[in-house]
Design a protein around this motif. Structure first.
Motif, PDB file in Angstrom:
ATOM      1  N   ARG A  66      43.712  41.514  12.429  1.00 24.36           N
ATOM      2  CA  ARG A  66      42.806  42.587  12.862  1.00 24.36           C
ATOM      3  C   ARG A  66      42.439  42.484  14.338  1.00 24.36           C
ATOM      4  N   HIS A 112      43.560  48.051  10.587  1.00 31.41           N
ATOM      5  CA  HIS A 112      42.320  47.909   9.830  1.00 31.41           C
ATOM      6  C   HIS A 112      41.233  47.313  10.721  1.00 31.41           C
ATOM      7  N   ARG A 113      41.474  47.387  12.039  1.00 35.85           N
ATOM      8  CA  ARG A 113      40.579  46.764  13.001  1.00 35.85           C
ATOM      9  C   ARG A 113      39.168  47.334  12.939  1.00 35.85           C
ATOM     10  N   GLU A 130      38.049  49.655  10.763  1.00 35.71           N
ATOM     11  CA  GLU A 130      37.880  50.404   9.529  1.00 35.71           C
ATOM     12  C   GLU A 130      36.472  50.185   8.949  1.00 35.71           C
ATOM     13  N   MET A 146      49.023  41.997   7.448  1.00 37.82           N
ATOM     14  CA  MET A 146      48.828  43.279   8.136  1.00 37.82           C
ATOM     15  C   MET A 146      47.347  43.563   8.355  1.00 37.82           C
ATOM     16  N   GLY A 147      46.492  42.640   7.985  1.00 41.76           N
ATOM     17  CA  GLY A 147      45.066  42.793   8.265  1.00 41.76           C
ATOM     18  C   GLY A 147      44.271  43.505   7.188  1.00 41.76           C
ATOM     19  N   ILE A 148      44.877  43.738   6.002  1.00 44.19           N
ATOM     20  CA  ILE A 148      44.140  44.406   4.926  1.00 44.19           C
ATOM     21  C   ILE A 148      43.124  43.437   4.322  1.00 44.19           C
ATOM     22  N   ARG A 149      41.902  43.910   4.106  1.00 42.37           N
ATOM     23  CA  ARG A 149      40.863  43.054   3.513  1.00 42.37           C
ATOM     24  C   ARG A 149      41.087  43.000   2.006  1.00 42.37           C
ATOM     25  N   ARG A 160      38.206  42.410  -0.726  1.00 44.52           N
ATOM     26  CA  ARG A 160      37.316  43.559  -0.908  1.00 44.52           C
ATOM     27  C   ARG A 160      37.937  44.582  -1.866  1.00 44.52           C
TER      28      ARG A 160
END
Lengths: 251, 357
Positions: free
Chosen positions: A81, A109-110, A112, B218-221, B224
């Protein structure tokens, strides 16, 4: 930001797996907006270094900074991110989703917010962006196919397009041309260069194909047996006896 | 309007019509069909984590049972002392007026959903750290543990269970109330997941299913999304449990509230039969499964478990993608999986000839 400061700075990083020293006291600087290469024979510790940078495992000692921020203790999604992404040697895409869906979920998703995650996936603007990038890598016509049904080379191109969709600041590419048909390689080199020039993405590339990396990178570092052997321009490295010995096995 | 949307609307209309006509034409089948709506609800909510997100839970009955118990406690506590009520094993008769009964029931259903959701939010971050078979076994273990804990808790009647408040209206009328409540809850759950799967959230669930490590890279949380998905499925299942508890009239921990070996397995089998990870697969699977189940119980009594077991085995060995998954493999074009041909498909304004190689 201080322009003389490198975007990624790896300082004296060491990493061992049990008794195997995979990286020993390695220091590499990746400057802003450039293409930097990383070469070395099999097992020399290139992928380990990548994994250390993007947070897959903790490092034993040393420091890694991204735009001045220490990142060696952050986790993978947090680093992603910040704007630093990597692609995998063994291509990884979402195999049961179609290409457009793969692209849409790859947006950054930085920033988001909580409500943003409930926004409709078929947002016209995002979709258009996805289609443009799929066109950029030559997959536009296959955009509605399940991505797992694509050929290996096409999956690799899709993975690259997904990374671009995220609008990263830095992209770490682990052997982008491995397994790609030789006639497609030129097209891929061209696209990597354009991603660097047009989108301003800093590239840090592991590559075994010497023709590719010599064409692509402005500065290359060579690893051997977990240690940094040499850093220099492609010309300097091609004529460096230590590098030649490492590849031909003169140890 | 897209053709998929039109088809969805037609199916909804057909199911609602079926739901209205059945109790009128075949009033004797009302409670069977009510259970069928419950099965649909179970398959649809199980598929949220199991099909769409790749987390195969064998313990979703926890939410069903917790909703049931939470509702019972709320309904009783409004007008009587719960400990005394449960200690009398049903001998203590509390006369509820209609207003009291329905106030308690409505509140109980909502609280049932909320308690199940809170429990999912509480255990989700831990349980969803387990992957693959470990998650399945972990949730199964948790379901058994929760059932045992409830079975040892005197306040809610322990192993002897609770006799639910008696429906105050005309005899026979209550069946239609449960029928409507279960049908509407199943419909709401399905409308909810249909919306959810069309959002960015839905794609993130699928990404987690296909490659969770990639999603993180890819930075997906991911945590959550996983916890919220499970909590949402718990909400609907908790409400379903609350309604079914009242429909049963008597609840106890092992057979009614936490039936891991029946409903717990059925919800997985139904989603697999119809096609897990599809919007309508779990609905189709639940309806077919329930019909087969009722038919074998009626005509093959003694062999009913063998028949059900055979279906599950055939499904898993030869037919893993389920009915809709099989249809998608056979007729990909009908599901929008097509290759474009010809230059007219290029986006307008693109002038890069090398881009199409």
């Amino acid at each position: 930001m201080n322009s003389s400061q490198p975007q990624i700075e790896v300082k004296s990083v060491s990493k061992s797996y049990g008794g195997v020293v995979a990286n020993k006291d390695i220091s590499i600087r990746v400057p802003h907006g450039r293409i930097t290469g990383l070469i070395g024979p099999n097992g020399s510790g290139k992928t380990t270094l990548f994994n250390s940078i993007v947070g897959y495992h903790p490092i034993d000692s040393g420091s890694i900074t991204f735009e001045g921020q220490e990142i060696s203790t952050l986790r993978v999604p947090d680093i992603a991110r910040l704007g630093m992404l990597r692609t995998f040697q063994q291509t990884r895409i979402y195999k049961k989703m179609n290409c457009v869906q793969n692209m849409i979920i790859s947006v950054s998703h930085r920033d988001e917010g909580f409500s943003g995650i409930f926004k409709q996936a078929k947002d016209r603007e995002t979709e258009q962006q996805a289609e443009e990038l799929l066109n950029f890598v030559g997959l536009y016509q296959k955009r509605n196919l399940i991505s797992g049904d694509l050929s290996f080379g096409q999956q690799k191109l899709l993975e690259f397009a997904m990374a671009l969709m995220n609008k990263p600041k830095v992209l770490l590419l682990d052997e982008p041309t491995a397994g790609i048909n030789p006639t497609l390689i030129n097209g891929l080199i061209d696209r990597l260069k354009r991603a660097n020039e047009e989108f301003g993405i800093t590239l840090f590339v592991i590559e075994h194909n010497m023709r590719v990396i010599m064409n692509l990178a402005e500065e290359i570092s060579c690893l051997s047996h977990g240690e940094l052997l040499a850093t220099g321009s492609p010309d300097e490295l091609q004529n460096d006896q230590r590098v030649i010995d490492a590849y031909l096995g003169a140890h | 309007m897209t053709s998929a949307r039109k088809l969805d609307l037609k199916v909804y209309a057909g199911l609602i019509l079926f739901g209205i006509i059945t109790p009128i034409l075949f009033p004797n089948y009302t409670s069977q069909v009510a259970v069928m709506w419950l099965m649909v609800l179970m398959a649809v909510t199980w598929d949220m984590t199991g099909g769409q997100m790749g987390y195969n839970s064998l313990g979703n009955v926890i939410f069903f049972g917790l909703g049931m118990y939470a509702s019972a406690v709320v309904q009783i506590s409004m007008f009587a002392d719960v400990a005394k009520y449960t200690a009398s094993f049903g001998a203590m008769y509390v006369e509820f007026t209609e207003v009291q009964y329905f106030t308690g029931l409505s509140l109980g259903i909502v609280v049932g959903g909320i308690v199940a959701t809170l429990f999912a939010l509480l255990i989700g971050p831990f349980m969803l750290g387990l992957r693959g078979p470990y998650f399945a076994i972990g949730t199964l273990g948790l379901a058994v543990a929760v059932a045992e804990l409830i079975a040892g808790w005197g306040y809610v009647g322990a192993g002897s269970g609770i006799s639910m408040p008696v429906y105050p209206g005309v005899a026979g009328e209550s069946t239609f109330v449960w029928y409507i409540l279960l049908g509407v809850t199943a419909l709401l759950a399905h409308l909810f997941v249909r919306w959810l799967y069309s959002t960015q959230f839905g794609l993130a669930m699928n990404a987690i299913r296909d490659d969770e490590d990639k999603a993180e890279a890819m930075g997906i949380r991911t945590t959550r999304y996983k916890v919220l998905t499970w909590a949402a499925s718990a909400f609907f299942l908790g409400m379903g449990g609350a309604i079914f508890g009242n429909m049963s009239g008597f609840i106890e921990p092992l057979e009614v509230a936490f039936p891991t070996a029946t409903f717990g397995i059925f919800m997985v089998a139904m989603a697999l039969l119809g096609g897990k990870g599809t919007l309508w697969g779990p609905v189709l699977g639940a309806i077919l499964f329930h019909i087969v189940k009722e038919a074998t119980w009626t005509y093959l009594l003694g062999w009913q478990w063998v028949a059900l077991g055979a279906i599950i085995i055939i499904n898993i060995v030869y037919f893993q993608q389920g009915i809709l998954g099989w249809a998608q493999d056979k007729w990909p074009a009908a599901f929008g999986l097509t290759v474009d041909r010809g230059p007219e498909d290029q986006p307008t304004g693109d002038t890069r000839p090398e881009a199409a190689e």
